[in-house]
Design a protein around this motif. Sequence first.
Motif, PDB file in Angstrom:
ATOM      1  N   PHE A   3      73.016-101.310  84.977  1.00 32.26           N
ATOM      2  CA  PHE A   3      73.303 -99.940  85.370  1.00 32.26           C
ATOM      3  C   PHE A   3      73.163 -99.871  86.881  1.00 32.26           C
ATOM      4  CE2 PHE A   3      72.174 -99.802  80.969  1.00 32.26           C
ATOM      5  CZ  PHE A   3      73.041 -98.861  80.431  1.00 32.26           C
ATOM      6  N   PHE A   4      74.112 -99.212  87.535  1.00 31.66           N
ATOM      7  CA  PHE A   4      74.188 -99.222  88.998  1.00 31.66           C
ATOM      8  C   PHE A   4      74.914 -97.962  89.471  1.00 31.66           C
ATOM      9  CE2 PHE A   4      78.469 -99.942  88.124  1.00 31.66           C
ATOM     10  CZ  PHE A   4      79.208 -99.841  89.284  1.00 31.66           C
ATOM     11  N   PHE A   5      75.069 -97.821  90.794  1.00 31.05           N
ATOM     12  CA  PHE A   5      75.992 -96.834  91.351  1.00 31.05           C
ATOM     13  C   PHE A   5      76.488 -97.349  92.697  1.00 31.05           C
ATOM     14  CE2 PHE A   5      71.807 -95.570  92.721  1.00 31.05           C
ATOM     15  CZ  PHE A   5      71.921 -94.911  93.942  1.00 31.05           C
ATOM     16  N   THR A   6      77.720 -97.011  93.018  1.00 32.80           N
ATOM     17  CA  THR A   6      78.403 -97.641  94.149  1.00 32.80           C
ATOM     18  C   THR A   6      77.850 -97.255  95.510  1.00 32.80           C
ATOM     19  OG1 THR A   6      80.119 -95.920  94.278  1.00 32.80           O
ATOM     20  CG2 THR A   6      80.560 -97.827  92.855  1.00 32.80           C
ATOM     21  N   THR A   7      77.183 -96.124  95.629  1.00 32.53           N
ATOM     22  CA  THR A   7      76.637 -95.702  96.924  1.00 32.53           C
ATOM     23  C   THR A   7      75.152 -96.022  97.063  1.00 32.53           C
ATOM     24  OG1 THR A   7      76.265 -93.456  96.081  1.00 32.53           O
ATOM     25  CG2 THR A   7      78.368 -93.876  97.230  1.00 32.53           C
ATOM     26  N   CYS A   8      74.646 -96.858  96.210  1.00 26.21           N
ATOM     27  CA  CYS A   8      73.233 -97.223  96.201  1.00 26.21           C
ATOM     28  C   CYS A   8      72.842 -97.901  97.518  1.00 26.21           C
ATOM     29  CB  CYS A   8      72.976 -98.173  95.031  1.00 26.21           C
ATOM     30  SG  CYS A   8      71.301 -98.824  94.922  1.00 26.21           S
ATOM     31  N   PRO A   9      71.798 -97.399  98.183  1.00 26.69           N
ATOM     32  CA  PRO A   9      71.378 -98.007  99.444  1.00 26.69           C
ATOM     33  C   PRO A   9      70.298 -99.085  99.279  1.00 26.69           C
ATOM     34  CG  PRO A   9      70.222 -95.947  99.133  1.00 26.69           C
ATOM     35  CD  PRO A   9      71.144 -96.117  97.943  1.00 26.69           C
ATOM     36  N   THR A  10      69.940 -99.402  98.036  1.00 29.96           N
ATOM     37  CA  THR A  10      68.818-100.335  97.842  1.00 29.96           C
ATOM     38  C   THR A  10      69.227-101.542  97.006  1.00 29.96           C
ATOM     39  OG1 THR A  10      68.000 -99.016  95.974  1.00 29.96           O
ATOM     40  CG2 THR A  10      67.069 -98.510  98.136  1.00 29.96           C
ATOM     41  N   ILE A  11      68.896-101.567  95.726  1.00 30.34           N
ATOM     42  CA  ILE A  11      68.995-102.795  94.927  1.00 30.34           C
ATOM     43  C   ILE A  11      70.368-103.097  94.353  1.00 30.34           C
ATOM     44  CG2 ILE A  11      66.555-102.745  94.343  1.00 30.34           C
ATOM     45  CD1 ILE A  11      67.320-101.724  91.546  1.00 30.34           C
ATOM     46  N   CYS A  12      71.304-102.172  94.402  1.00 25.88           N
ATOM     47  CA  CYS A  12      72.606-102.428  93.762  1.00 25.88           C
ATOM     48  C   CYS A  12      73.400-103.543  94.438  1.00 25.88           C
ATOM     49  CB  CYS A  12      73.442-101.153  93.692  1.00 25.88           C
ATOM     50  SG  CYS A  12      72.761 -99.942  92.530  1.00 25.88           S
ATOM     51  N   THR A  13      73.308-103.664  95.748  1.00 27.93           N
ATOM     52  CA  THR A  13      74.042-104.741  96.417  1.00 27.93           C
ATOM     53  C   THR A  13      73.571-106.110  95.934  1.00 27.93           C
ATOM     54  OG1 THR A  13      74.634-103.413  98.339  1.00 27.93           O
ATOM     55  CG2 THR A  13      74.561-105.803  98.652  1.00 27.93           C
ATOM     56  N   PRO A  14      72.259-106.425  95.985  1.00 31.30           N
ATOM     57  CA  PRO A  14      71.868-107.736  95.467  1.00 31.30           C
ATOM     58  C   PRO A  14      72.109-107.884  93.965  1.00 31.30           C
ATOM     59  CG  PRO A  14      69.938-106.501  96.221  1.00 31.30           C
ATOM     60  CD  PRO A  14      71.141-105.735  96.637  1.00 31.30           C
ATOM     61  N   MET A  15      71.980-106.797  93.208  1.00 37.55           N
ATOM     62  CA  MET A  15      72.276-106.877  91.773  1.00 37.55           C
ATOM     63  C   MET A  15      73.743-107.238  91.555  1.00 37.55           C
ATOM     64  SD  MET A  15      70.205-103.656  90.139  1.00 37.55           S
ATOM     65  CE  MET A  15      70.929-103.874  88.518  1.00 37.55           C
ATOM     66  N   SER A  16      74.635-106.611  92.301  1.00 39.81           N
ATOM     67  CA  SER A  16      76.062-106.884  92.129  1.00 39.81           C
ATOM     68  C   SER A  16      76.419-108.298  92.584  1.00 39.81           C
ATOM     69  CB  SER A  16      76.899-105.833  92.870  1.00 39.81           C
ATOM     70  OG  SER A  16      76.710-104.568  92.261  1.00 39.81           O
ATOM     71  N   ILE A  17      75.793-108.765  93.642  1.00 39.25           N
ATOM     72  CA  ILE A  17      75.999-110.155  94.065  1.00 39.25           C
ATOM     73  C   ILE A  17      75.552-111.096  92.947  1.00 39.25           C
ATOM     74  CG2 ILE A  17      75.153-111.952  95.641  1.00 39.25           C
ATOM     75  CD1 ILE A  17      75.083-109.693  97.818  1.00 39.25           C
ATOM     76  N   ASN A  18      74.401-110.810  92.347  1.00 43.57           N
ATOM     77  CA  ASN A  18      73.893-111.649  91.266  1.00 43.57           C
ATOM     78  C   ASN A  18      74.732-111.531  89.997  1.00 43.57           C
ATOM     79  OD1 ASN A  18      71.892-112.750  92.841  1.00 43.57           O
ATOM     80  ND2 ASN A  18      70.369-111.234  92.248  1.00 43.57           N
ATOM     81  N   MET A  19      75.209-110.338  89.683  1.00 41.74           N
ATOM     82  CA  MET A  19      76.069-110.179  88.508  1.00 41.74           C
ATOM     83  C   MET A  19      77.364-110.959  88.705  1.00 41.74           C
ATOM     84  SD  MET A  19      76.264-108.943  85.443  1.00 41.74           S
ATOM     85  CE  MET A  19      75.333-107.476  85.114  1.00 41.74           C
ATOM     86  N   SER A  20      77.859-110.994  89.935  1.00 37.48           N
ATOM     87  CA  SER A  20      79.054-111.781  90.240  1.00 37.48           C
ATOM     88  C   SER A  20      78.805-113.263  89.963  1.00 37.48           C
ATOM     89  CB  SER A  20      79.452-111.574  91.708  1.00 37.48           C
ATOM     90  OG  SER A  20      80.573-112.349  92.029  1.00 37.48           O
ATOM     91  N   LYS A  21      77.625-113.745  90.317  1.00 34.47           N
ATOM     92  CA  LYS A  21      77.270-115.142  90.061  1.00 34.47           C
ATOM     93  C   LYS A  21      77.206-115.437  88.566  1.00 34.47           C
ATOM     94  CE  LYS A  21      74.666-115.647  94.350  1.00 34.47           C
ATOM     95  NZ  LYS A  21      73.335-115.775  94.961  1.00 34.47           N
ATOM     96  N   VAL A  22      76.628-114.510  87.802  1.00 35.29           N
ATOM     97  CA  VAL A  22      76.543-114.678  86.346  1.00 35.29           C
ATOM     98  C   VAL A  22      77.948-114.687  85.749  1.00 35.29           C
ATOM     99  CG1 VAL A  22      75.780-113.590  84.193  1.00 35.29           C
ATOM    100  CG2 VAL A  22      74.226-113.692  86.155  1.00 35.29           C
ATOM    101  N   SER A  23      78.758-113.743  86.167  1.00 30.14           N
ATOM    102  CA  SER A  23      80.119-113.640  85.645  1.00 30.14           C
ATOM    103  C   SER A  23      80.926-114.901  85.951  1.00 30.14           C
ATOM    104  CB  SER A  23      80.808-112.407  86.234  1.00 30.14           C
ATOM    105  OG  SER A  23      82.051-112.200  85.622  1.00 30.14           O
ATOM    106  N   GLU A  24      80.808-115.381  87.154  1.00 32.16           N
ATOM    107  CA  GLU A  24      81.547-116.594  87.549  1.00 32.16           C
ATOM    108  C   GLU A  24      81.048-117.814  86.777  1.00 32.16           C
ATOM    109  OE1 GLU A  24      84.403-118.823  89.084  1.00 32.16           O
ATOM    110  OE2 GLU A  24      84.246-116.661  89.410  1.00 32.16           O
ATOM    111  N   ALA A  25      79.739-117.924  86.616  1.00 33.64           N
ATOM    112  CA  ALA A  25      79.169-119.085  85.920  1.00 33.64           C
ATOM    113  C   ALA A  25      79.616-119.156  84.466  1.00 33.64           C
ATOM    114  CB  ALA A  25      77.643-119.049  85.994  1.00 33.64           C
ATOM    115  N   LEU A  26      79.896-118.016  83.870  1.00 36.51           N
ATOM    116  CA  LEU A  26      80.240-117.974  82.444  1.00 36.51           C
ATOM    117  C   LEU A  26      81.712-117.657  82.198  1.00 36.51           C
ATOM    118  CD1 LEU A  26      76.992-116.153  81.430  1.00 36.51           C
ATOM    119  CD2 LEU A  26      77.588-118.506  80.844  1.00 36.51           C
ATOM    120  N   SER A  27      82.518-117.684  83.239  1.00 35.71           N
ATOM    121  CA  SER A  27      83.921-117.284  83.118  1.00 35.71           C
ATOM    122  C   SER A  27      84.763-118.229  82.278  1.00 35.71           C
ATOM    123  CB  SER A  27      84.555-117.109  84.502  1.00 35.71           C
ATOM    124  OG  SER A  27      84.610-118.348  85.182  1.00 35.71           O
ATOM    125  N   SER A  28      84.290-119.437  82.030  1.00 42.06           N
ATOM    126  CA  SER A  28      85.054-120.363  81.191  1.00 42.06           C
ATOM    127  C   SER A  28      84.980-119.988  79.707  1.00 42.06           C
ATOM    128  CB  SER A  28      84.569-121.798  81.390  1.00 42.06           C
ATOM    129  OG  SER A  28      83.235-121.928  80.930  1.00 42.06           O
TER     130      SER A  28
END
Length: 152
Positions: A3-28
């Motif tokens: 759960f996130f929001f696009t204008t988040c000034p705190t943890i959403c940026t690192p969470m989204s970077i990490n979610m991108s890593k998870v998504s990429e790692a499992l994209s196969s």
Amino acid sequence: IDFFFTTCPTICTPMSINMSKVSEALSSHEDFRTVSITIDPDHDQPAVLKEYAAKYHANDHWQFLVGDKEATYKLSREGFNAYVGESDDEAIRFEHSGNFALVDRDGYIRSRKVRIDKDNENWIYHYSGVQENDIPAQLNEIIEDAETLLNK
């Protein structure tokens, strides 16, 4: 799921970077999806979410969802036991958990036991999506556990 929001000034940026890593790692895995659900549906409409997805190089396996605010908050709190709420601090606007949840094909939240010390084990029900309070992000754990589920 997170759960996130696009204008988040705190943890959403690192969470989204990490979610991108998870998504990429499992994209196969064709049947794997990462899902990010906004807690700010008034602002985070589909066009905003599409732009946000592009910013974090979201692949076809990463979905961004917006829905009714009350239903989203209920889903987060009751369905995932993850805190969300509005903040009294105007600069932050919303508060939410920095955790990811792993959901299996049947809709069950999955977890793992972790050893606290030589005599005790504890269940973790969520995976830290961002380093917080000296707890590192648990990306390797969620990827390993997702792969286990996907290979069943």
